[in-house]
Design a protein around this motif. Sequence first.
Motif, PDB file in Angstrom:
ATOM      1  N   LEU A  28      11.583  -8.753   4.865  1.00  0.00           N
ATOM      2  CA  LEU A  28      10.246  -8.894   5.460  1.00  0.00           C
ATOM      3  C   LEU A  28      10.216  -8.363   6.889  1.00  0.00           C
ATOM      4  O   LEU A  28       9.299  -7.640   7.281  1.00  0.00           O
ATOM      5  CB  LEU A  28       9.835 -10.373   5.477  1.00  0.00           C
ATOM      6  N   PHE A  29      11.234  -8.734   7.648  1.00  0.00           N
ATOM      7  CA  PHE A  29      11.271  -8.376   9.066  1.00  0.00           C
ATOM      8  C   PHE A  29      11.243  -6.856   9.250  1.00  0.00           C
ATOM      9  O   PHE A  29      10.443  -6.319  10.022  1.00  0.00           O
ATOM     10  CB  PHE A  29      12.531  -8.973   9.708  1.00  0.00           C
ATOM     11  N   PHE A  32       7.873  -5.237   7.702  1.00  0.00           N
ATOM     12  CA  PHE A  32       6.730  -5.466   8.594  1.00  0.00           C
ATOM     13  C   PHE A  32       6.888  -4.666   9.885  1.00  0.00           C
ATOM     14  O   PHE A  32       5.924  -4.145  10.435  1.00  0.00           O
ATOM     15  CB  PHE A  32       6.572  -6.952   8.910  1.00  0.00           C
ATOM     16  N   PHE A  35       5.922  -1.213   9.209  1.00  0.00           N
ATOM     17  CA  PHE A  35       4.470  -1.148   9.063  1.00  0.00           C
ATOM     18  C   PHE A  35       3.774  -1.189  10.439  1.00  0.00           C
ATOM     19  O   PHE A  35       2.871  -0.392  10.712  1.00  0.00           O
ATOM     20  CB  PHE A  35       3.962  -2.313   8.189  1.00  0.00           C
ATOM     21  N   ILE A  36       4.210  -2.113  11.289  1.00  0.00           N
ATOM     22  CA  ILE A  36       3.592  -2.237  12.621  1.00  0.00           C
ATOM     23  C   ILE A  36       3.757  -0.933  13.404  1.00  0.00           C
ATOM     24  O   ILE A  36       2.834  -0.447  14.060  1.00  0.00           O
ATOM     25  CB  ILE A  36       4.194  -3.442  13.391  1.00  0.00           C
ATOM     26  N   ILE A  50      -7.712  -1.032   7.256  1.00  0.00           N
ATOM     27  CA  ILE A  50      -7.497  -2.465   7.023  1.00  0.00           C
ATOM     28  C   ILE A  50      -8.269  -2.932   5.785  1.00  0.00           C
ATOM     29  O   ILE A  50      -7.722  -3.609   4.914  1.00  0.00           O
ATOM     30  CB  ILE A  50      -7.908  -3.286   8.265  1.00  0.00           C
ATOM     31  N   SER A  51      -9.542  -2.551   5.713  1.00  0.00           N
ATOM     32  CA  SER A  51     -10.346  -3.057   4.590  1.00  0.00           C
ATOM     33  C   SER A  51      -9.935  -2.443   3.259  1.00  0.00           C
ATOM     34  O   SER A  51     -10.041  -3.068   2.218  1.00  0.00           O
ATOM     35  CB  SER A  51     -11.827  -2.810   4.857  1.00  0.00           C
ATOM     36  N   LYS A  52      -9.425  -1.212   3.286  1.00  0.00           N
ATOM     37  CA  LYS A  52      -9.096  -0.545   2.029  1.00  0.00           C
ATOM     38  C   LYS A  52      -7.681  -0.851   1.524  1.00  0.00           C
ATOM     39  O   LYS A  52      -7.470  -0.991   0.325  1.00  0.00           O
ATOM     40  CB  LYS A  52      -9.242   0.978   2.189  1.00  0.00           C
ATOM     41  N   SER A  54      -4.941  -2.873   3.476  1.00  0.00           N
ATOM     42  CA  SER A  54      -4.025  -3.861   4.065  1.00  0.00           C
ATOM     43  C   SER A  54      -3.662  -4.999   3.122  1.00  0.00           C
ATOM     44  O   SER A  54      -2.513  -5.427   3.078  1.00  0.00           O
ATOM     45  CB  SER A  54      -4.610  -4.407   5.359  1.00  0.00           C
ATOM     46  N   PHE A  55      -4.620  -5.483   2.370  1.00  0.00           N
ATOM     47  CA  PHE A  55      -4.338  -6.611   1.464  1.00  0.00           C
ATOM     48  C   PHE A  55      -3.246  -6.221   0.458  1.00  0.00           C
ATOM     49  O   PHE A  55      -2.264  -6.952   0.261  1.00  0.00           O
ATOM     50  CB  PHE A  55      -5.624  -7.010   0.733  1.00  0.00           C
ATOM     51  N   PHE A  58       0.177  -5.551   2.128  1.00  0.00           N
ATOM     52  CA  PHE A  58       0.808  -6.814   2.525  1.00  0.00           C
ATOM     53  C   PHE A  58       1.527  -7.444   1.327  1.00  0.00           C
ATOM     54  O   PHE A  58       2.703  -7.824   1.417  1.00  0.00           O
ATOM     55  CB  PHE A  58      -0.275  -7.753   3.068  1.00  0.00           C
ATOM     56  N   PHE A  59       0.841  -7.506   0.197  1.00  0.00           N
ATOM     57  CA  PHE A  59       1.454  -8.133  -0.967  1.00  0.00           C
ATOM     58  C   PHE A  59       2.530  -7.249  -1.598  1.00  0.00           C
ATOM     59  O   PHE A  59       3.471  -7.764  -2.208  1.00  0.00           O
ATOM     60  CB  PHE A  59       0.389  -8.525  -2.000  1.00  0.00           C
ATOM     61  N   LEU A  62       5.554  -8.122   0.414  1.00  0.00           N
ATOM     62  CA  LEU A  62       6.051  -9.445  -0.012  1.00  0.00           C
ATOM     63  C   LEU A  62       6.770  -9.335  -1.362  1.00  0.00           C
ATOM     64  O   LEU A  62       7.783 -10.000  -1.592  1.00  0.00           O
ATOM     65  CB  LEU A  62       4.892 -10.435  -0.140  1.00  0.00           C
ATOM     66  N   LYS A 164      -8.624  -9.109  -5.823  1.00  0.00           N
ATOM     67  CA  LYS A 164      -7.726  -9.658  -4.796  1.00  0.00           C
ATOM     68  C   LYS A 164      -7.229 -11.049  -5.173  1.00  0.00           C
ATOM     69  O   LYS A 164      -6.070 -11.391  -4.929  1.00  0.00           O
ATOM     70  CB  LYS A 164      -8.416  -9.662  -3.438  1.00  0.00           C
TER      71      LYS A 164
ATOM     72  N   LEU B  13       6.257 -15.032   9.992  1.00  0.00           N
ATOM     73  CA  LEU B  13       6.006 -13.603   9.724  1.00  0.00           C
ATOM     74  C   LEU B  13       4.875 -13.423   8.725  1.00  0.00           C
ATOM     75  O   LEU B  13       3.945 -12.637   8.954  1.00  0.00           O
ATOM     76  CB  LEU B  13       7.266 -12.971   9.122  1.00  0.00           C
ATOM     77  N   LEU B  17       1.380 -12.016  10.302  1.00  0.00           N
ATOM     78  CA  LEU B  17       0.901 -10.679   9.947  1.00  0.00           C
ATOM     79  C   LEU B  17      -0.150 -10.749   8.835  1.00  0.00           C
ATOM     80  O   LEU B  17      -1.096  -9.966   8.824  1.00  0.00           O
ATOM     81  CB  LEU B  17       2.078  -9.803   9.503  1.00  0.00           C
ATOM     82  N   LEU B  21      -3.733  -8.909   8.575  1.00  0.00           N
ATOM     83  CA  LEU B  21      -3.998  -7.895   7.548  1.00  0.00           C
ATOM     84  C   LEU B  21      -5.081  -8.315   6.567  1.00  0.00           C
ATOM     85  O   LEU B  21      -5.853  -7.489   6.093  1.00  0.00           O
ATOM     86  CB  LEU B  21      -2.711  -7.588   6.771  1.00  0.00           C
ATOM     87  N   ASP B  24      -9.577  -8.927   7.953  1.00  0.00           N
ATOM     88  CA  ASP B  24     -10.700  -7.990   7.887  1.00  0.00           C
ATOM     89  C   ASP B  24     -10.832  -7.289   6.549  1.00  0.00           C
ATOM     90  O   ASP B  24     -11.693  -6.449   6.365  1.00  0.00           O
ATOM     91  CB  ASP B  24     -10.547  -6.923   8.978  1.00  0.00           C
ATOM     92  N   SER B  25      -9.935  -7.632   5.620  1.00  0.00           N
ATOM     93  CA  SER B  25      -9.988  -6.878   4.366  1.00  0.00           C
ATOM     94  C   SER B  25     -11.146  -7.324   3.491  1.00  0.00           C
ATOM     95  O   SER B  25     -11.593  -6.589   2.633  1.00  0.00           O
ATOM     96  CB  SER B  25      -8.670  -7.022   3.603  1.00  0.00           C
TER      97      SER B  25
END
Lengths: 228, 125
Positions: A28-29, A32, A35-36, A50-52, A54-55, A58-59, A62, A164, B13, B17, B21, B24-25
């Motif tokens: 993860l570290f 991420f 990504f940052i 972000i809206s398109k 990021s979700f 992110f998963f 994970l 989602k 974490l 984060l 993330l 705003d999605s």
Amino acid sequence: MTLKEFTKELNGNNRVEGELIKAIFYSLFFSFGLFILLYYFKLQYIENFISKYSFYLFFAILSYAIVLPSIRQVRAYKNLTCMSGMMVGMTTGMIAGFLPGFFIGSTNGMLWGSVFGMGIGIFIGVWNGKCCGIMGIMEGLMAGFMGGIMGAMTAVMMINDNLKVAGLIVFLISSVIIFLLNFMIYKETKESERQVKEDYSLIIFISLILTAITIFFMVYGPRSILFG
Amino acid sequence: MKNGFTIFMIVLLVFGLGSFLIRDSGVSNKVDGGNFGSGEIQKVVLNQDRYNYKDAFVEAGKPISLSADSSVTGCLRSVVFNLDGKRYVKYLKTPKDTLELPALSKGIYNFACSMGMGYGKLIVK
């Protein structure tokens, strides 16, 4: 009783199970972190990033963090019995195929979600499954192949029906399956000696590679008509 | 607990984060059509041609009201347009239901059913 011993072992020092949580943390570290870094220099300038994306991104990160520690656990014992090895190949192949397939399918469509999911699922499934020979390899191959297509197909079919929420549920169920796989490997190898001791560089390396490929594919990769 | 700190860092974490993330999605970038001004609205009726839509033709610069006649069946009644990053989606349950689209410039716009199985072209002249 054995589950209690397993959770105790997750905090232990002697066996590889004591390193699983650390492996998740390192994955993860560094994922991420990458990504940052990319977000700061490049991705923030992409419209609606972000809206398109990021979700799903992110998963996806994970997902890699929960799947990769099983590679470490299997490598530590090298050889498993036929039945256990088949379960390892099948479970890792399926989860490693389904989750990336689902998240890439959500942003790029069915074909490219399937291709991506199959690629990762087959690679990790075969790699893990080879601990018991050809049967594990075949299980990994089949599960990765099917999981990748299933993940992407599920995503595309749910596009207008709370995709989602479905992503979250799929991830949670996959986490439980992977936890039980870790437990199964522990149970099967309880009496065995650890064969390989290694640092975390392999987990970090694979996490970085998978995260980079996922970001690249989501943002710049080919996509179907449905996604413009 | 030996791994207590590691677990704490993982939670930190993920939630740290994750909140950035996911914040705003939103649920989706889906738009169920919309009202695109009081200009002349052109009506388009979609037809099915085997497993796809027949090509539809419209004029440029006028908002579009899209419906589907009874030849359109199954998942093809749920129409998805992807226009400038916005997804216009509506399940056209009956021939009276409409999907409102903004005025478009000249070109060919591909669209699909929500399952990505049936495809069509909206040709703007």
